[in-house]
Design an enzyme around this catalytic site. Structure first.
Site, short mmCIF file in Angstrom:
data_model
loop_
_atom_site.label_atom_id
_atom_site.label_comp_id
_atom_site.label_asym_id
_atom_site.label_seq_id
_atom_site.Cartn_x
_atom_site.Cartn_y
_atom_site.Cartn_z
N ASP A 198 28.75 21.89 14.38
CA ASP A 198 27.29 22.05 14.61
C ASP A 198 26.29 21.17 13.55
O ASP A 198 24.89 21.05 14.31
CB ASP A 198 26.51 23.50 14.59
CG ASP A 198 27.22 24.47 13.20
OD1 ASP A 198 26.32 23.91 11.70
OD2 ASP A 198 28.26 24.83 13.10
N GLN B 20 39.73 25.30 22.29
CA GLN B 20 38.37 26.94 22.54
C GLN B 20 37.59 26.93 23.66
O GLN B 20 37.70 25.73 24.05
CB GLN B 20 37.50 27.07 20.84
CG GLN B 20 36.74 25.99 20.91
CD GLN B 20 36.46 25.97 19.02
OE1 GLN B 20 37.26 26.64 18.60
NE2 GLN B 20 36.35 24.84 18.61
N GLY C 9 41.64 19.56 9.71
CA GLY C 9 40.70 19.44 9.03
C GLY C 9 42.06 19.65 8.06
O GLY C 9 42.50 19.13 6.79
N ASP D 40 33.64 25.54 6.42
CA ASP D 40 32.37 25.45 7.15
C ASP D 40 33.24 26.40 8.41
O ASP D 40 32.95 25.90 9.78
CB ASP D 40 31.05 24.90 7.61
CG ASP D 40 30.29 25.71 7.98
OD1 ASP D 40 30.30 27.15 8.44
OD2 ASP D 40 29.01 24.94 8.89
N SER D 41 34.11 27.36 8.32
CA SER D 41 35.51 27.68 8.91
C SER D 41 35.07 28.67 10.19
O SER D 41 33.49 29.47 10.09
CB SER D 41 36.34 27.68 8.42
OG SER D 41 36.45 28.77 7.91
N THR D 42 35.51 29.04 10.98
CA THR D 42 35.48 29.87 12.59
C THR D 42 36.42 31.30 11.30
O THR D 42 36.60 31.41 10.32
CB THR D 42 35.97 30.16 13.90
OG1 THR D 42 37.82 29.18 13.25
CG2 THR D 42 35.61 28.96 14.00
N GLU E 127 35.83 17.40 12.08
CA GLU E 127 35.90 18.81 12.78
C GLU E 127 36.73 19.01 13.72
O GLU E 127 37.46 17.57 14.49
CB GLU E 127 34.49 18.91 13.34
CG GLU E 127 34.25 19.73 14.30
CD GLU E 127 34.49 21.18 14.57
OE1 GLU E 127 34.46 21.55 13.59
OE2 GLU E 127 35.48 21.47 15.53
N1 AG3 Z 1 30.84 29.48 10.87
C1 AG3 Z 1 31.15 30.97 9.96
C2 AG3 Z 1 31.31 31.67 11.51
C3 AG3 Z 1 32.04 33.35 11.29
C4 AG3 Z 1 31.63 33.93 12.45
N2 AG3 Z 1 32.39 34.73 13.04
C5 AG3 Z 1 32.16 35.85 14.14
N3 AG3 Z 1 30.53 35.30 14.33
N4 AG3 Z 1 32.35 36.79 13.92
C6 AG3 Z 1 29.78 28.97 11.18
C7 AG3 Z 1 29.49 27.56 11.27
C8 AG3 Z 1 28.30 27.71 10.75
N5 AG3 Z 1 27.86 26.27 10.97
#
Ligand code: AG3
Length: 284
Positions: free
Chosen positions: A89, A34, A141, A158-160, A109
C-alpha cells in the site's frame, strides 16, 4: 441499523471484531495470491482489505505507519538503505522517505495488483511509490531476502497476519536471512500482531525471533481497525538496544508533520503492560 445497511465486518475466531458501514466497493479482484478489496466508508474513508482482513484505512493508517517506521529510523544515526517487505500500500515507504538521509528504499511486495490498485485508489497512502528513491520489486520477500547480504540499515516487515501469502515471513529461516541482509548496526522491525487478540501467534513469532536475534524487544500502540484495537511491533538487532540512541534532530523534524509520533511517544512505546511482559517471557 437498518437491514439495508451495507457493512464490512472482520471477526476473530471468537467472534469479536470491527464493523463499518460501507458506501461502495471501489475495487475487487482475485489476484494470484489473495482477494483484494478497496471499499469506501463514511467512518474511515477508503480501506484496503486483503482476504477479508483490514490492512489499512485513510483515517487510521497513521497509527501503524508512523510506528513501524519512525521508531527504528530514529534509532539509527544514518539510515540510508531501507528495505520494506510487504507493505504494497506504500504507507511505510511514504514515512521512511520523510528522513532526508535515506538514499534508497526497496519495496519488496509479492502482489503487483496490490501496488497498482493502491496507487490508483489510495493516493494519499501510496503517493510516494513513484519517488525516484524507491525501487519496487514485485516478488516473494522470502526469496528476495535470501539473495541480500549486508545491504540494509533498516528492514521493515510490513506483513499481513501469518496466513496466506504472509506465512513465509514468520519463519526462523526468513529471520536469519533478514539478519544477514542487515549492515552492521542495522535494525529490523516487524509488525507482530495484537498482544490482546493474537496471543498464540505472537508467542510463536517471538520464540522464533529470540532464536535468531540477540536483541528482541517489543513496542506497542493503539491501532483502531486491527484486532483488539491494540498492536505490537518487534524491534530486533544484533547490537542496537532501543532507546540507546535517538536522533533528536530527525525526531523534531518528523514531529512537525506527524499525527502520532513525537519525542515523548518514542520514549514511551517500549513501556509494556504486565500481561504483555508475561506473554513475551512465555515465548520460548
Ligand atoms: N500490515 C498488518 C496487517 C495486519 C492486520 N490484521 C488484521 N486485520 N487481522 C498492514 C499493512 C499496512 N501497510
Amino acid at each position: 441499523m437498518s437491514d439495508t445497511d451495507l457493512r464490512y465486518t472482520e471477526l476473530s475466531e471468537v467472534g469479536m471484531g470491527i464493523s463499518v458501514k460501507v458506501n461502495s466497493t471501489i475495487f475487487h479482484d482475485e489476484s494470484d495470491f489473495q482477494t483484494i478489496d478497496i471499499i469506501d466508508t463514511p467512518a474511515l474513508g477508503k480501506m484496503l482489505i486483503l482476504d477479508g482482513l483490514v490492512m489499512t484505512s485513510d483515517k487510521d493508517e497513521f497509527f501503524y505507519h508512523e510506528m513501524i517506521s519512525h521508531i527504528p529510523m530514529n534509532s539509527h544515526p544514518a539510515p540510508r538503505n531501507i528495505l520494506v517487505i510487504g507493505g504494497g500500500d506504500g504507507g511505510t515507504v511514504r514515512e521512511v522517505l520523510k528522513h532526508e538521509c535515506v538514499q534508497k528504499v526497496v519495496l519488496c511486495e509479492i502482489d503487483g495488483t496490490v501496488v497498482e490498485c493502491c496507487k490508483k485508489y489510495l493516493p494519499e497512502i501510496a503517493g510516494k511509490l513513484d519517488d525516484p528513491k524507491v525501487e519496487i520489486q514485485i516478488r516473494d520477500g522470502v526469496e528476495y531476502i535470501s539473495t541480500q547480504k549486508e545491504q540494509f540499515d533498516i528492514i521493515l516487515i510490513d506483513s499481513t497476519d501469518p496466513l496466506g501469502p504472509g506465512v513465509g515471513l514468520f519463519t526462523e529461516e526468513f529471520y536469519n536471512n533478514v539478519k544477514n541482509a542487515l549492515k552492521k548496526g542495522g535494525i529490523m522491525v516487524a509488525q507482530s500482531e495484537s498482544p490482546f487478540a493474537d496471543q498464540k501467534e505472537m508467542k510463536l513469532m517471538y520464540a522464533l525471533l529470540k532464536k535468531v536475534f540477540p536483541i528482541v524487544r517489543t513496542y506497542v500502540g493503539p491501532m483502531p481497525t486491527y484486532p483488539g484495537g491494540y498492536w505490537s511491533w518487534a524491534f530486533c538487532s544484533e547490537s542496537v538496544e532501543p532507546l540507546s540512541y535517538i536522533d533528536a534532530e530527525r525526531v523534531d523534524k518528523i514531529s512537525l508533520t506527524s499525527k502520532l509520533y513525537n519525542k515523548e511517544i518514542h520514549k514511551s512505546v517500549f513501556a509494556l503492560p504486565n500481561f504483555v511482559k508475561k506473554l513475551l517471557e512465555e515465548a520460548k
